[in-house]
Design a protein around this motif. Structure first.
Motif, PDB file in Angstrom:
ATOM      1  N   HIS A 196       0.850  -1.190   0.000  1.00  0.00           N
ATOM      2  CA  HIS A 196       0.000   0.000   0.000  1.00  0.00           C
ATOM      3  C   HIS A 196       0.888   1.243   0.000  1.00  0.00           C
ATOM      4  CE1 HIS A 196      -3.671  -2.317   1.029  1.00  0.00           C
ATOM      5  NE2 HIS A 196      -2.793  -3.108   1.637  1.00  0.00           N
ATOM      6  N   VAL A 197       0.516   2.211  -0.830  1.00  0.00           N
ATOM      7  CA  VAL A 197       1.198   3.497  -0.869  1.00  0.00           C
ATOM      8  C   VAL A 197       0.139   4.579  -0.781  1.00  0.00           C
ATOM      9  CG1 VAL A 197       2.728   5.028  -2.160  1.00  0.00           C
ATOM     10  CG2 VAL A 197       3.041   2.547  -2.316  1.00  0.00           C
ATOM     11  N   SER A 198       0.347   5.515   0.139  1.00  0.00           N
ATOM     12  CA  SER A 198      -0.647   6.567   0.342  1.00  0.00           C
ATOM     13  C   SER A 198       0.006   7.938   0.255  1.00  0.00           C
ATOM     14  CB  SER A 198      -1.311   6.398   1.704  1.00  0.00           C
ATOM     15  OG  SER A 198      -2.274   7.415   1.919  1.00  0.00           O
ATOM     16  N   THR A 199      -0.674   8.871  -0.382  1.00  0.00           N
ATOM     17  CA  THR A 199      -0.185  10.248  -0.469  1.00  0.00           C
ATOM     18  C   THR A 199      -0.756  11.059   0.690  1.00  0.00           C
ATOM     19  OG1 THR A 199      -2.039  10.913  -1.871  1.00  0.00           O
ATOM     20  CG2 THR A 199      -0.052  10.145  -2.972  1.00  0.00           C
ATOM     21  N   THR A 200       0.110  11.813   1.356  1.00  0.00           N
ATOM     22  CA  THR A 200      -0.321  12.730   2.411  1.00  0.00           C
ATOM     23  C   THR A 200       0.430  14.043   2.243  1.00  0.00           C
ATOM     24  OG1 THR A 200       1.362  12.212   4.080  1.00  0.00           O
ATOM     25  CG2 THR A 200      -0.535  10.739   3.965  1.00  0.00           C
ATOM     26  N   ARG A 201      -0.047  15.056   2.931  1.00  0.00           N
ATOM     27  CA  ARG A 201       0.619  16.348   2.853  1.00  0.00           C
ATOM     28  C   ARG A 201       2.053  16.268   3.385  1.00  0.00           C
ATOM     29  NH1 ARG A 201      -1.325  21.108   1.717  1.00  0.00           N
ATOM     30  NH2 ARG A 201      -3.454  20.294   1.808  1.00  0.00           N
ATOM     31  N   ALA A 202       2.291  15.377   4.364  1.00  0.00           N
ATOM     32  CA  ALA A 202       3.619  15.260   4.970  1.00  0.00           C
ATOM     33  C   ALA A 202       4.566  14.387   4.165  1.00  0.00           C
ATOM     34  CB  ALA A 202       3.492  14.703   6.391  1.00  0.00           C
ATOM     35  N   GLY A 203       4.048  13.626   3.211  1.00  0.00           N
ATOM     36  CA  GLY A 203       4.895  12.736   2.425  1.00  0.00           C
ATOM     37  C   GLY A 203       4.163  11.451   2.092  1.00  0.00           C
ATOM     38  N   LEU A 204       4.841  10.556   1.405  1.00  0.00           N
ATOM     39  CA  LEU A 204       4.257   9.261   1.087  1.00  0.00           C
ATOM     40  C   LEU A 204       4.412   8.322   2.276  1.00  0.00           C
ATOM     41  CD1 LEU A 204       5.450   8.612  -2.586  1.00  0.00           C
ATOM     42  CD2 LEU A 204       3.341   9.690  -1.807  1.00  0.00           C
ATOM     43  N   PRO A 346       5.551  23.891  -0.273  1.00  0.00           N
ATOM     44  CA  PRO A 346       4.200  23.874  -0.869  1.00  0.00           C
ATOM     45  C   PRO A 346       4.129  23.194  -2.234  1.00  0.00           C
ATOM     46  CG  PRO A 346       4.663  26.030   0.091  1.00  0.00           C
ATOM     47  CD  PRO A 346       5.946  25.261   0.135  1.00  0.00           C
ATOM     48  N   VAL A 347       5.172  23.336  -3.057  1.00  0.00           N
ATOM     49  CA  VAL A 347       5.122  22.746  -4.401  1.00  0.00           C
ATOM     50  C   VAL A 347       5.090  21.223  -4.322  1.00  0.00           C
ATOM     51  CG1 VAL A 347       6.326  22.514  -6.605  1.00  0.00           C
ATOM     52  CG2 VAL A 347       6.259  24.738  -5.448  1.00  0.00           C
ATOM     53  N   ALA A 348       5.988  20.640  -3.520  1.00  0.00           N
ATOM     54  CA  ALA A 348       6.001  19.184  -3.381  1.00  0.00           C
ATOM     55  C   ALA A 348       4.698  18.682  -2.785  1.00  0.00           C
ATOM     56  CB  ALA A 348       7.185  18.761  -2.504  1.00  0.00           C
ATOM     57  N   SER A 349       4.180  19.402  -1.796  1.00  0.00           N
ATOM     58  CA  SER A 349       2.913  19.004  -1.188  1.00  0.00           C
ATOM     59  C   SER A 349       1.773  19.067  -2.197  1.00  0.00           C
ATOM     60  CB  SER A 349       2.619  19.908   0.011  1.00  0.00           C
ATOM     61  OG  SER A 349       1.424  19.532   0.648  1.00  0.00           O
ATOM     62  N   LEU A 350       1.784  20.087  -3.052  1.00  0.00           N
ATOM     63  CA  LEU A 350       0.761  20.215  -4.090  1.00  0.00           C
ATOM     64  C   LEU A 350       0.819  19.025  -5.051  1.00  0.00           C
ATOM     65  CD1 LEU A 350      -1.393  22.037  -5.512  1.00  0.00           C
ATOM     66  CD2 LEU A 350       0.499  22.975  -6.860  1.00  0.00           C
ATOM     67  N   ILE A 351       2.014  18.603  -5.414  1.00  0.00           N
ATOM     68  CA  ILE A 351       2.162  17.457  -6.320  1.00  0.00           C
ATOM     69  C   ILE A 351       1.523  16.211  -5.717  1.00  0.00           C
ATOM     70  CG2 ILE A 351       3.840  15.868  -7.329  1.00  0.00           C
ATOM     71  CD1 ILE A 351       5.712  18.276  -7.690  1.00  0.00           C
ATOM     72  N   ARG A 352       1.812  15.975  -4.431  1.00  0.00           N
ATOM     73  CA  ARG A 352       1.322  14.750  -3.782  1.00  0.00           C
ATOM     74  C   ARG A 352      -0.175  14.778  -3.500  1.00  0.00           C
ATOM     75  NH1 ARG A 352       5.949  15.608  -0.692  1.00  0.00           N
ATOM     76  NH2 ARG A 352       4.663  16.435   0.989  1.00  0.00           N
ATOM     77  N   THR A 353      -0.685  15.923  -3.064  1.00  0.00           N
ATOM     78  CA  THR A 353      -2.058  15.956  -2.562  1.00  0.00           C
ATOM     79  C   THR A 353      -3.086  16.413  -3.585  1.00  0.00           C
ATOM     80  OG1 THR A 353      -1.740  18.205  -1.683  1.00  0.00           O
ATOM     81  CG2 THR A 353      -1.253  16.364  -0.210  1.00  0.00           C
ATOM     82  N   VAL A 354      -2.642  17.004  -4.681  1.00  0.00           N
ATOM     83  CA  VAL A 354      -3.597  17.489  -5.691  1.00  0.00           C
ATOM     84  C   VAL A 354      -3.300  16.871  -7.061  1.00  0.00           C
ATOM     85  CG1 VAL A 354      -4.533  19.489  -6.892  1.00  0.00           C
ATOM     86  CG2 VAL A 354      -3.966  19.658  -4.455  1.00  0.00           C
ATOM     87  N   LEU A 355      -2.116  17.129  -7.595  1.00  0.00           N
ATOM     88  CA  LEU A 355      -1.819  16.687  -8.953  1.00  0.00           C
ATOM     89  C   LEU A 355      -1.811  15.169  -9.080  1.00  0.00           C
ATOM     90  CD1 LEU A 355       0.967  19.234  -9.991  1.00  0.00           C
ATOM     91  CD2 LEU A 355      -1.516  19.376 -10.295  1.00  0.00           C
ATOM     92  N   LEU A 356      -1.143  14.474  -8.144  1.00  0.00           N
ATOM     93  CA  LEU A 356      -1.089  13.018  -8.222  1.00  0.00           C
ATOM     94  C   LEU A 356      -2.458  12.375  -8.038  1.00  0.00           C
ATOM     95  CD1 LEU A 356       0.765  10.585  -8.603  1.00  0.00           C
ATOM     96  CD2 LEU A 356       1.163  10.574  -6.135  1.00  0.00           C
TER      97      LEU A 356
END
Length: 496
Positions: A196-204, A346-356
């Motif tokens: 299982h892999v989950s995206t969160t604001r703090a990281g994967l 913020p950019v990395a967090s945006l990638i994980r929590t919105v774009l991905l």
């Protein structure tokens, strides 16, 4: 017989000892840890590592314990995307799949193979000092008598005692994130047949059914400064990942500081560095253990053969010239991937929590259906694109028309026909030593050396040959097997 001391009995040290021993060296392996068992940090064995280990006779044992068709459930802000990663469209490798295998199991297999070949691993033996010169290396230990060797290889990790003893510096830095991981038992309905892999604001957050001391391995990134994982911390990570499971037991946990560093050089006289002693980078892409294993296979045969080479320094210097650029490139791209996986900005967090979460369900099914796209990514991840075309050991004397393989490339696993029938190139070369691949009409190459294996390819017309190094790279190609470049290359590489 060349005497080699290997300091460190992790995957790199064990593989190096196996390769040097198979190439004719006398090998001694010491490790300051009293016990072999330790929790795994690496979890993946890539295709190129399996290829270079195959001639050493360990791959079947490794694959017995591996998951070669892993399934993953991506948890994307409430959506679950199942992904099956089975055989990929990569026909030129025997291992066209991801291979999940904990580092501890890799160490067990390599260590057992060494001991079956009468190479004992001396545990609880700490290197305290060494004296290096052009004539040899004198090593002193805390729990053993001092001894002299022709070569010493530091495979003793990121804080390498060997590297510090010979004054080799490093360049790099520390990440502002760290990894926390632990082995645990879970109650719930996750099963034990998928990761299982989950995206969160703090990281994967990663959850693998491949723990060392319990069924599951939980891994996450966070800002620097926390303590080891508790059961409560583990539960909070599972909740953040939206995984419906409860922690019933935490068997073990640790905090792994993250840094990237590259040794300024890989050699000081007769002392060499390999694996984490030479390079450290983020865990992104599972490159660390695999890069170290391929360091080991590259260096082991060169140490054993240097005494027989026409120019020993050229042969030994080729290790750093070939492998250090690989580590530099690997560090660069794993830095980028690690930032996307775990960056706190913020950019990395945006990638994980919105774009991905938005893009993956739309794009991933199409990418997986077009088999060429995941295959291209797999080649990079699996290190199948690593090549040494500019090496002093790579000699191009003309391309044989019926075997269009570039000098310096890995030998691809192509189908061929020999006297005993149809086979494949990597099956043909799956034994230690140098391999000469003669085209159908080439004159016979006579050699009395048992470490040189000559194969005639009956389905490939021409008069040329390819010479394949013990680490599976094409070192020489020529349109005429009678070319003087053939004995020149064999002398250059210490084969004769």
């Amino acid at each position: 017989m060349t005497r080699v001391l290997v300091v460190g009995a992790g995957p790199t040290g064990l593989a190096l000892a196996l390769q040097a021993h198979a190439s004719g060296a006398s090998v001694r392996v010491v490790d300051q840890r009293p016990e072999p068992a330790r929790p795994s940090r690496a979890m993946m064995l890539h295709a190129r590592s399996l290829e270079v280990l195959r001639p050493l006779g360990v791959v079947d044992s490794l694959l017995m314990y591996a998951d070669t068709a892993p399934t993953v459930r991506l948890h994307l802000r409430g959506r679950v995307l199942p992904v099956t990663i089975a055989e990929l469209a990569v026909p030129d490798t025997p291992y066209p799949h991801l291979t999940l295998l904990p580092q501890a199991q890799v160490e067990r297999v390599l260590a057992a193979t060494l001991e079956s070949r009468d190479v004992r691993i001396e545990r609880g033996v700490e290197l305290t000092d060494l004296t290096a010169a052009r004539s040899g290396v004198r090593a002193r230990f805390r729990a053993a008598e001092p001894a002299s060797f022709d070569y010493l290889v530091g495979c003793d990790g990121a804080d390498s005692v060997v590297r510090q003893a010979v004054g080799i510096g490093t360049t790099g830095g520390a990440y502002d994130r760290e990894v926390v991981q632990g082995d645990l038992e879970l109650d719930g309905e996750l099963g034990t047949d998928t990761a299982h892999v989950s995206t969160t604001r703090a990281g994967l957050i990663f959850l693998f059914p491949h723990g060392d001391q319990a069924t599951w391995r939980l891994l996450a990134t966070r800002a620097v400064g926390g303590g080891p994982m508790t059961s409560r911390d583990g539960q909070q990570l599972l909740d953040a990942a939206r995984l419906k499971a409860r922690v019933s037991r935490l068997a073990w946990s640790e905090v792994v500081p993250m840094r990237y560093q590259l040794a300024d050089r890989y050699r000081h006289d007769r002392v060499f560095l390999a694996g984490d002693a030479a390079h450290v980078h983020s865990p992104a892409g599972g490159q660390g253990m695999n890069t170290g294993l391929q360091d080991a296979i590259n260096l082991g045969w060169k140490l054993a053969r240097a005494a027989y080479a026409t120019d020993p320094q050229t042969l030994l210097d080729s290790y750093e010239l070939e492998r250090r650029p690989v580590a530099r490139v690997t560090t660069a791209w794993t830095n980028l991937v690690f930032w996307a996986e775990s960056g706190l900005d913020p950019v990395a967090s945006l990638i994980r929590t919105v774009l991905l979460p938005v893009g993956a369900p739309l794009v991933l099914p199409t990418v997986l259906r077009r088999r060429q796209l995941p295959a291209a990514g797999f080649r990079i991840l699996a290190q199948l694109r690593v090549a040494y075309p500019s090496s002093r050991l790579s000699i191009d004397d003309g391309r044989p028309e019926s075997l269009p393989i570039r000098v310096g490339d890995r030998l691809p696993d192509l189908p061929v026909t020999v006297a005993r029938g149809d086979t494949r190139l990597q099956t043909l070369t799956a034994q230690p030593g140098t391999h000469l691949l003669l085209l159908r009409d080439a004159p016979t190459v006579e050699t009395a050396d048992e470490s040189i294996h000559v194969h005639r390819l009956l389905d490939r017309n021409g008069h040329g040959l390819l010479a394949v190094r013990p680490d599976g790279y094409v070192g020489l190609r020529t349109t005429q097997a009678s070319s003087p470049q053939v004995p020149h290359w064999l002398h250059l590489t210490g084969a004769i």
